[in-house]
Design an enzyme around this catalytic site. Structure first.
Site, PDB file in Angstrom:
ATOM      1  CG  HIS A   1      41.264  46.942  42.346  1.00 49.54           C
ATOM      2  ND1 HIS A   1      40.660  48.027  41.754  1.00 49.54           N
ATOM      3  CD2 HIS A   1      42.464  46.819  41.758  1.00 49.54           C
ATOM      4  CE1 HIS A   1      41.482  48.529  40.842  1.00 49.54           C
ATOM      5  NE2 HIS A   1      42.589  47.814  40.828  1.00 49.54           N
TER       6      HIS A   1
ATOM      7  CG  ASP B   1      37.548  41.887  41.530  1.00 48.01           C
ATOM      8  OD1 ASP B   1      37.946  41.398  40.458  1.00 48.01           O
ATOM      9  OD2 ASP B   1      38.031  42.938  42.009  1.00 48.01           O
TER      10      ASP B   1
ATOM     11  CD  GLN C   1      45.292  40.484  39.421  1.00 46.61           C
ATOM     12  OE1 GLN C   1      46.025  39.716  38.792  1.00 46.61           O
ATOM     13  NE2 GLN C   1      45.323  41.791  39.213  1.00 46.61           N
TER      14      GLN C   1
ATOM     15  CE  LYS D   1      43.420  43.392  36.096  1.00 41.55           C
ATOM     16  NZ  LYS D   1      44.528  44.287  36.382  1.00 41.55           N
TER      17      LYS D   1
ATOM     18  CB  CYS E   1      43.757  50.113  42.857  1.00 46.91           C
ATOM     19  SG  CYS E   1      44.227  51.121  41.474  1.00 46.91           S
TER      20      CYS E   1
END
Ligand code: PLP
Length: 406
Positions: A122, A199, A202, A225, A364
């Site tokens: 991202h 990261d 998600q 999220k 992104c």
């Protein structure tokens, strides 16, 4: 597939019509919806406990502090941190990465060092490192992405070398759904003394995550999220690594002693949490974790995988479709695709006129769109409150779109 449709009753927002049609919300990778329990936790805080944390000696401040710190404990347990002191509250993934890319990098990066990321990051896990490289004289390199949406690890030994000081990788790609082998990659990096950041935007709240098992130094994520409010998220940092980092923002709460000439600082996490934090957001995040735990993270993951596999199977009905990301195996609960007949923006606008919320664009991840030579993609991303009936509805709408745009 497990039936979790009864949980839809917990989400007030899902029960509405958009453009005269029942809402189908498939934009969960951008932001999930919030259950009543989380909304109530915010109202309760403001109606009963609202006060600043850590500073007061009165009842309201003590109650707010207890709720705030108990959310940190829940979060530490939820992601498998060794202690709550390894969990720093931030505004989310982007801010967490920027904290490390500013503070860790300012202390440890020097000219000639390499920052290694992947071709599927991202923007928020690319730009802060590019800025850090510019400041420090380091350079950036990336692991390429294969046609099937997985990382090209064939030449990993040539990329992950001792010259690399920081290796970072997305756990679950927001544009492909790929689940990367972060544990194996962190083990390789660690063997070479390379610091690692994963990261997890998600991943947390969608699949089991255990930062100690992954073996990373930093792990970052966003509350919005995973059923929590916007504006709150976290940075996990291994205690040993955090202890070597100077403060980021200066201000109240992060200090030990201040004189007119100089100051000394608290240890983590307070060292990295200057000023009044987003107390309500933290309490909402704690409530979100309670809620997710009552469902069970394994069941959430299983349901998301089953929905995604069903959607991917049905999407192949559409002529001229190109589905991105791995066709088989475990993947994140999203599918992104490109239709030859329609630009993603047109398709998503068409879907909206039928009450279907998709996302269209580069998500992104501009380098990834360039890699696949597409202007962007349309993405359907799911959470546990979505159903196969909603996927059937999406297919009805997409079939209509194909006719409309051809
Ligand atoms: N990383 C990934 C993989 C994401 O999907 C996102 C958001 O979509 C981010 C980082 C940035 O998250 P935030 O905007 O919450 O900081």
């Amino acid at each position: 597939m497990i039936d979790l449709s009864h949980l839809r009753a917990d989400f007030p927002i899902l029960h509405q019509q958009v453009n005269g049609q029942p809402l189908v919300y498939f934009d969960n990778a951008a932001s999930s919806q919030k259950p009543r329990a989380v909304i109530d936790s915010l109202v309760h805080y403001y109606e009963h406990d609202n006060a600043n944390v850590h500073r007061g000696l009165h009842a309201l401040s003590n109650r707010a502090t207890d709720a705030f710190e108990s959310a940190r404990e829940k979060l530490a347990r939820f992601i498998g941190a060794a202690s709550p002191e390894e969990v720093i509250f931030t505004r989310g993934t982007t801010e967490s990465i920027n904290l490390v890319a500013n503070i860790w990098a300012s202390e440890f990066l020097k000219p000639g060092d390499i920052i290694l990321y992947t071709g599927m990051e991202h923007h928020s896990n690319l730009v802060p490192w590019q800025l850090a490289a510019k400041r420090s004289g380091a350079s950036v390199q990336h692991i390429p992405v294969l046609e099937d949406g997985t990382l090209d690890l064939e030449n990993i030994n040539a990329l992950l070398t001792e010259q690399v000081k920081l290796f970072t990788c997305v756990h679950v790609s927001n544009s492909l759904g790929t689940i990367n082998p972060v544990k194996e990659l962190c083990a390789r990096a660690r063997a070479l003394g390379i610091t690692t950041l994963i990261d997890g935007a998600q991943a947390v709240g969608h699949m089991p995550v255990n930062v100690q098992d992954i073996g990373c130094d930093f792990y970052v994520f966003s509350g919005h999220k995973m059923c929590a409010p916007t504006g709150i998220g976290g940075l996990y940092g291994r205690a040993e690594v955090l202890a070597k980092m100077p403060p980021w923002h200066g201000g109240g709460e992060m200090i030990d002693l201040v004189t007119l000439e100089t100051s000394t600082y608290k240890a983590a996490p307070a060292r990295f949490e200057a000023g009044t934090p987003d107390i309500a957001g933290v309490i909402g995040l704690g409530a979100a974790i309670d809620y997710l735990e009552t469902i069970g993270i394994d069941r959430i993951h299983e349901h998301g995988a089953a929905l995604t596999s069903y959607a991917m199977q049905r999407l192949t009905e559409l002529p001229g479709i190109r589905i991105l990301g791995p066709a088989t195996g475990d993947r994140g609960s999203l599918t992104a695709f490109h239709l030859a007949s329609a630009h993603p923006h047109d398709l998503v606008e068409f879907a909206n006129t039928h009450g279907l919320a998709l996302r269209g664009g580069h998500h992104c991840t501009q380098p990834l769109m360039k890699r696949f030579q597409i202007p962007g993609s349309s993405r359907a991303s799911f959470y546990f409150y979505n159903t196969t009936a909603e996927i059937d509805r999406m297919m009805e709408i997409l079939h209509r779109a194909v006719t409309f745009f051809s």
